[in-house]
Design a protein around this motif. Structure first.
Motif, short mmCIF file in Angstrom:
data_model
loop_
_atom_site.label_atom_id
_atom_site.label_comp_id
_atom_site.label_asym_id
_atom_site.label_seq_id
_atom_site.Cartn_x
_atom_site.Cartn_y
_atom_site.Cartn_z
N PRO A 95 0.79 -1.23 0.00
CA PRO A 95 0.00 0.00 0.00
C PRO A 95 0.83 1.29 0.00
CG PRO A 95 -0.87 -1.55 1.60
CD PRO A 95 0.41 -2.13 1.09
N LEU A 96 1.97 1.29 0.68
CA LEU A 96 2.78 2.51 0.69
C LEU A 96 3.37 2.78 -0.69
CD1 LEU A 96 4.70 2.48 4.10
CD2 LEU A 96 3.03 4.14 3.29
N VAL A 97 3.78 1.74 -1.39
CA VAL A 97 4.31 1.92 -2.75
C VAL A 97 3.20 2.45 -3.65
CG1 VAL A 97 5.27 0.74 -4.77
CG2 VAL A 97 6.15 0.21 -2.49
N THR A 102 0.93 6.68 -6.92
CA THR A 102 -0.31 7.29 -7.41
C THR A 102 -0.61 8.64 -6.76
OG1 THR A 102 -1.67 6.19 -5.73
CG2 THR A 102 -1.35 5.03 -7.85
N GLY A 103 -0.01 8.90 -5.61
CA GLY A 103 -0.31 10.12 -4.88
C GLY A 103 -1.62 10.04 -4.11
N GLU A 128 8.64 12.43 -8.28
CA GLU A 128 10.02 12.13 -7.88
C GLU A 128 10.39 10.69 -8.21
OE1 GLU A 128 8.55 15.62 -6.16
OE2 GLU A 128 7.75 13.63 -5.85
N LEU A 129 9.46 9.77 -8.01
CA LEU A 129 9.74 8.37 -8.32
C LEU A 129 9.88 8.16 -9.82
CD1 LEU A 129 7.64 6.28 -5.80
CD2 LEU A 129 10.09 6.61 -5.87
N VAL A 130 9.02 8.77 -10.60
CA VAL A 130 9.12 8.63 -12.05
C VAL A 130 10.43 9.23 -12.54
CG1 VAL A 130 8.09 9.32 -14.26
CG2 VAL A 130 6.64 8.44 -12.44
N ALA A 157 1.75 2.06 -16.72
CA ALA A 157 1.50 1.12 -15.62
C ALA A 157 0.71 1.80 -14.50
CB ALA A 157 2.82 0.56 -15.09
N LEU A 158 1.03 3.05 -14.22
CA LEU A 158 0.31 3.78 -13.18
C LEU A 158 -1.16 3.97 -13.57
CD1 LEU A 158 2.94 6.46 -12.14
CD2 LEU A 158 2.33 4.33 -10.97
N SER A 159 -1.41 4.23 -14.84
CA SER A 159 -2.81 4.36 -15.25
C SER A 159 -3.53 3.03 -15.10
CB SER A 159 -2.90 4.88 -16.69
OG SER A 159 -2.45 3.91 -17.61
N TYR A 160 -2.81 1.95 -15.27
CA TYR A 160 -3.38 0.61 -15.10
C TYR A 160 -3.76 0.38 -13.63
CZ TYR A 160 -3.82 -4.44 -15.90
OH TYR A 160 -4.29 -5.72 -16.02
N LEU A 161 -2.98 0.96 -12.72
CA LEU A 161 -3.30 0.84 -11.29
C LEU A 161 -4.57 1.62 -10.94
CD1 LEU A 161 0.20 1.29 -9.69
CD2 LEU A 161 -1.17 -0.78 -9.73
#
Length: 187
Positions: A95-97, A102-103, A128-130, A157-161
């Motif tokens: 969950p933290l990741v 995703t913010g 920052e991660l990206v 991948a983030l949009s997939y999340l």
């Protein structure tokens, strides 16, 4: 043998997986780590400091996985797909990741880094991660264009999340990433 700091972070992570962050008690974290509560406060200055360290540790864990995905000698497209797949798996598992990528934070997690932190300390978050992924890709793939494509793979991948496929685990993301590029001129 792990240090007191590492033991405390492990204990805090385990406590967070069992209950929401507001219900995590410092005395229980210290006891689970096998150290005194004073040691916990010496290391982190309080619950907020422990939470920030836990968030930073999760970000480092995610980026270590990115390094592993970029590491094997394979075609660039395979490495980019591996980074995208790692991003989805890591965010689903932790969950933290997921919140970092995703913010999307909620009251069940420690306060996001950057909120309640000393001035001048950079906040950890999606941008920052990206950026860190892109820098790692630039180093591993040796091309600014490949690093840009890696950033794009992570953003996809983030949009997939955020908007997952109808059937979780269907492999749709990887199928889409591995399809040949179809441009309007190539049809």
């Amino acid at each position: 043998m792990p240090t007191a700091r590492e033991s405390l972070l492990e204990a805090a992570g385990a406590a967070l997986s069992a209950r929401p962050w507001p219900a995590v008690r410092m005395v229980e974290v210290a006891a689970a780590a096998g150290v005194s509560r004073q040691t916990l406060y010496n290391e982190f200055a309080g619950k907020a400091g422990l939470g920030h360290a836990l968030v930073r540790r999760e970000a480092a864990w995610y980026l270590d996985g990115v390094d592993r995905a970029l590491g094997p000698p394979a075609a660039t497209a395979e490495r980019l797909a591996a980074v995208a797949e790692w991003t989805v798996r890591a965010a689903r598992a932790r969950p933290l990741v997921r919140a970092l990528l995703t913010g999307c934070w909620n009251g069940n997690l420690p306060v996001p880094a950057g909120q309640g932190v000393r001035p001048g300390v950079p906040a950890l978050g999606p941008a920052e991660l990206v950026r860190s992924v892109r820098e790692r890709a630039d180093g591993a793939l040796g091309s600014g264009e490949a690093a840009q494509r890696c950033e794009l793979a992570v953003r996809l991948a983030l949009s997939y999340l955020i908007a997952p496929a109808a059937q979780p685990g269907s492999g749709e993301l990887l199928r889409l990433l591995n399809e040949p590029n179809r441009t309007a001129g190539g049809r």
